[in-house]
Design an enzyme around this catalytic site. Structure first.
Site, PDB file in Angstrom:
ATOM      1  N   TYR A 436       0.816  -1.225   0.000  1.00 52.72           N
ATOM      2  CA  TYR A 436       0.000   0.000   0.000  1.00 52.72           C
ATOM      3  C   TYR A 436       0.850   1.276   0.000  1.00 52.72           C
ATOM      4  O   TYR A 436       2.056   1.211   0.124  1.00 52.72           O
ATOM      5  CB  TYR A 436      -1.078   0.001   1.086  1.00 52.72           C
ATOM      6  CG  TYR A 436      -0.706  -0.071   2.549  1.00 52.72           C
ATOM      7  CD1 TYR A 436       0.517   0.270   3.049  1.00 52.72           C
ATOM      8  CD2 TYR A 436      -1.679  -0.491   3.467  1.00 52.72           C
ATOM      9  CE1 TYR A 436       0.793   0.217   4.412  1.00 52.72           C
ATOM     10  CE2 TYR A 436      -1.405  -0.548   4.829  1.00 52.72           C
ATOM     11  CZ  TYR A 436      -0.164  -0.196   5.287  1.00 52.72           C
ATOM     12  OH  TYR A 436       0.106  -0.251   6.618  1.00 52.72           O
ATOM     13  N   GLU A 437       0.186   2.377  -0.211  1.00 53.34           N
ATOM     14  CA  GLU A 437       0.853   3.687  -0.365  1.00 53.34           C
ATOM     15  C   GLU A 437       1.757   3.739  -1.588  1.00 53.34           C
ATOM     16  O   GLU A 437       2.833   4.338  -1.559  1.00 53.34           O
ATOM     17  CB  GLU A 437       1.704   3.998   0.871  1.00 53.34           C
ATOM     18  CG  GLU A 437       1.085   4.918   1.872  1.00 53.34           C
ATOM     19  CD  GLU A 437       0.035   5.839   1.323  1.00 53.34           C
ATOM     20  OE1 GLU A 437      -1.080   5.751   1.831  1.00 53.34           O
ATOM     21  OE2 GLU A 437       0.288   6.638   0.409  1.00 53.34           O
TER      22      GLU A 437
END
Ligand SMILES: Cc1cc2nc3c(=O)[nH]c(=O)nc-3n(C[C@H](O)[C@H](O)[C@H](O)COP(=O)(O)OP(=O)(O)OC[C@H]3O[C@@H](n4cnc5c(N)ncnc54)[C@H](O)[C@@H]3O)c2cc1C
Length: 594
Positions: A436-437
């Site tokens: 994620y990110e």
């Protein structure tokens, strides 16, 4: 299962000696951030992490979260711990005093973030995303929105989220379809977002979504995205809560780790259309979201550091206790920490963790300078450095976290693989971090494309120059630190070689550059880590020579830096070779042969 203990001594060492707190506290707006003030704050944060957050970690893993009656429920212990977190003012630690925050540097926020994440990754994602939302609103929102929302977000009474992902739009945000239609002084939003972390819960009175959506006549791709603030409960002019807005959670994901962090599917506008307020300008939403994402990328890197530290603490304690076999030349039963292979694993963890911490905190300190220095040149140099280091912190730290949390299981032997020790939870929890990110593939592309090629390598050359300057300091400390000096010089040359190769390939052979990017990112992380460990060894050596302080800590720091130099830096040879060698078979292989 032992609770997490914040590694305060190393944190303070890095803050003061490597990240330059004295310099940061001379910047305008940070004059109050002196060592005397910060010492008790960090001590109290460490206590809070161990005594309040850490005991909820296993509970969250076992109980997870559910959707019930149209809302998310999380373990009661989470809600209680979160309430104390907010009441203690921790959310506002590094937020502006204009909105009742404490106004402390990101450097200190990074240290406390490490503590929260090490104590309970799933729970601490909630305030982590909130701090990103606060940052984005502070920079991009109208005064009216700031006055209405920021004080409650800064106090932690309300929580912010980041809503980008849709089923067809993950890494490729240009595919976002959620729609926004102007409607008087606001917009009506409709569509579905998936994977929204802490997208709904009742730990806070209100949940404030920062959503990327597209106006009907907007340009295609990312240039047509706008950012909207969509509160779960509408907010009256006096700040009190009004009607329920038309945004609802429909389900939460069942996941490998971070079980009690609700990963939500959110539907907007199934009824009347969700009321949203524009943040920044129409079609400039991606720039607004990048303010949030850049901070979050640093923080996800710190999550990698934090979970590795927690895995290390568990492995170290187990290794000191568990009795198996004998050491060579003795018939006495040995604790496994006496075996060389266990030492190898623990020292790999310890040395990489200390390098990761220094790299992350130095990046945070560059951010503080970028935002607060009154000298324009200092600001732009620091901005360049923080932009260069951010994908390295996100990518390298979270990749290393996979290795270290896995070693944490290995040190435990079979008991590591069963759930009681908690070692397995750290490995499972860590696995999301490279995803994620912005996946680590995207971080590598960002590092090579935007941070290296786009400025013709000037930023990285400046950093390589500073690494070379560290050599003089090491040399001045005599032959004791020679192995560290040599490793830094070798690592630096390898990074320079890979940099020049990428600049040569440049824009002409994009496929070769793309396939080199991941190895380049890992090379850069390994070498920046070596640089920070070399700086740490130089300081520790000087402290020992001057007398006073904790000699055991300084001696350990030098041995750990030597281990990093001898046993970790050699990885840079493999990263360099792989980066610059022929990777064309991967692209040449016909798709049907995969
Ligand atoms: C637990 C969890 C929490 C999350 N929280 C949030 C949240 O709070 N808010 C939010 O908006 N999203 C959130 N996400 C979504 C997350 O950010 C995305 O999963 C991530 O960005 C990847 O998108 P994707 O899953 O669609 O994978 P894809 O984009 O389909 O990627 C699949 C693979 O292809 C690679 N790839 C894709 N494009 C390229 C390219 N151009 N070059 C090279 N490789 C490429 C990727 O690196 C990856 O390995 C969360 C996800 C999870 C699982």
């Amino acid at each position: 299962m032992a609770e997490y203990i914040a590694p305060l001594e190393d944190q303070k060492f890095v803050i003061n000696e490597l990240a330059g707190l004295d310099r940061i506290s001379r910047l305008p707006g940070f004059e109050h951030a002196t060592e005397d003030l910060l010492e008790p704050i960090l001590d109290e944060a460490a206590r809070f992490a161990s005594e309040v957050l850490s005991p909820t970690n296993t509970i969250g893993d076992r109980e997870g979260c559910q959707v019930e009656n149209g809302g998310v429920t999380v373990p009661a212990e989470f809600a209680a711990a979160y309430r104390l977190f907010a009441e203690s003012g921790w959310q506002g630690l590094d937020c502006s005093q204009d909105y009742d925050g404490m106004g402390l540097p990101s450097l200190i926020g990074s240290a406390t973030t490490e503590m929260w994440q090490g104590a309970n990754l799933a729970l601490s994602l909630c305030p982590m995303l909130n701090s990103g939302a606060i940052d984005a609103l502070e920079v991009h929102a109208s005064d009216e929105l700031k006055q209405l929302y920021l004080p409650k977000l800064v106090s932690g009474e309300w929580c912010g989220t980041m809503d980008l992902t849709e089923p067809q739009a993950g890494s490729d945000l240009g595919r976002i379809r959620v729609q926004a239609v102007p409607d008087g002084d606001h917009y009506k939003i409709s569509g579905t977002k998936i994977f929204i972390t802490w997208g709904d819960h009742e730990m806070a009175e209100n949940v404030i979504h920062l959503v990327l959506a597209r106006l009907r006549d907007a340009p295609e791709g990312v240039k047509g995205l706008s950012m909207f603030l969509i509160p779960k409960f509408l907010v009256n002019d006096d700040g009190s809560l009004g009607d329920r807005n038309d945004v609802f959670v429909t389900s939460v994901e069942h996941k490998l780790g971070i079980h009690a962090s609700p990963t939500c599917v959110l539907n907007y506008g199934d009824n009347d259309g969700a009321v949203g307020y524009l943040v920044g300008e129409e079609n400039r939403g991606l720039a607004c979201m990048f303010t949030m994402m850049n901070l979050a990328r640093l923080q996800v890197g710190i999550q990698g550091l934090a979970i590795s530290e927690r895995a290390y603490q568990a492995a170290r304690d187990y290794a000191k206790d568990r009795v198996q076999g004998q050491v060579l030349g003795s018939r006495d039963p040995a604790r496994i920490i006496q075996h060389a292979d266990i030492r190898r694993m623990l020292m790999t963890m310890k040395s990489l963790i200390e390098a990761m911490r220094a790299t992350a905190y130095v990046t945070a300190s560059a951010l503080d300078t970028a935002h607060h220095a009154d000298d324009a040149d200092a600001r732009s140099a620091a901005l360049e450095r923080s932009a260069l280091l951010t994908p390295i912190v996100k990518g390298w730290l979270t990749e290393v976290a996979q290795e270290l949390t896995s070693i944490g299981v290995q040190v435990h032997g079979g008991t590591g693989y069963v759930e009681e020790t908690g070692a397995a939870q750290h490995l499972r929890d860590a696995r999301i971090l490279p995803i994620y990110e912005g996946t680590n593939g995207i971080q590598a592309n960002d590092l090579v494309g935007r941070k290296l090629l786009a400025d013709s390598g000037r930023g990285i050359q400046r950093m390589l120059g500073e690494m070379a300057e560290t050599d003089a300091g090491l040399a001045a400390r005599g032959p004791d630190l020679d192995s560290i000096r040599n490793a830094l010089a070798t690592g630096r040359q390898r990074l320079e070689q890979a940099t020049n190769w990428l600049l040569d390939q440049g824009h002409d052979v994009p496929a070769r550059v793309d396939s080199a990017a991941f190895n380049y990112m890992m090379l850069a992380g390994t070498v920046v880590g070596a640089w920070q460990m070399a700086r740490a060894a130089e300081v520790a050596h000087g402290k020992l020579a001057a007398g006073g302080g904790n000699a055991d800590f300084y001696n350990a720091k030098i041995l750990t830096a030597k281990y990093y130099a001898e046993q970790i830096v050699p990885r840079s040879a493999a990263y360099l070779d792989a980066a610059v060698s022929d990777s064309s078979p991967a692209m040449d292989l016909p798709e049907d042969q995969f």
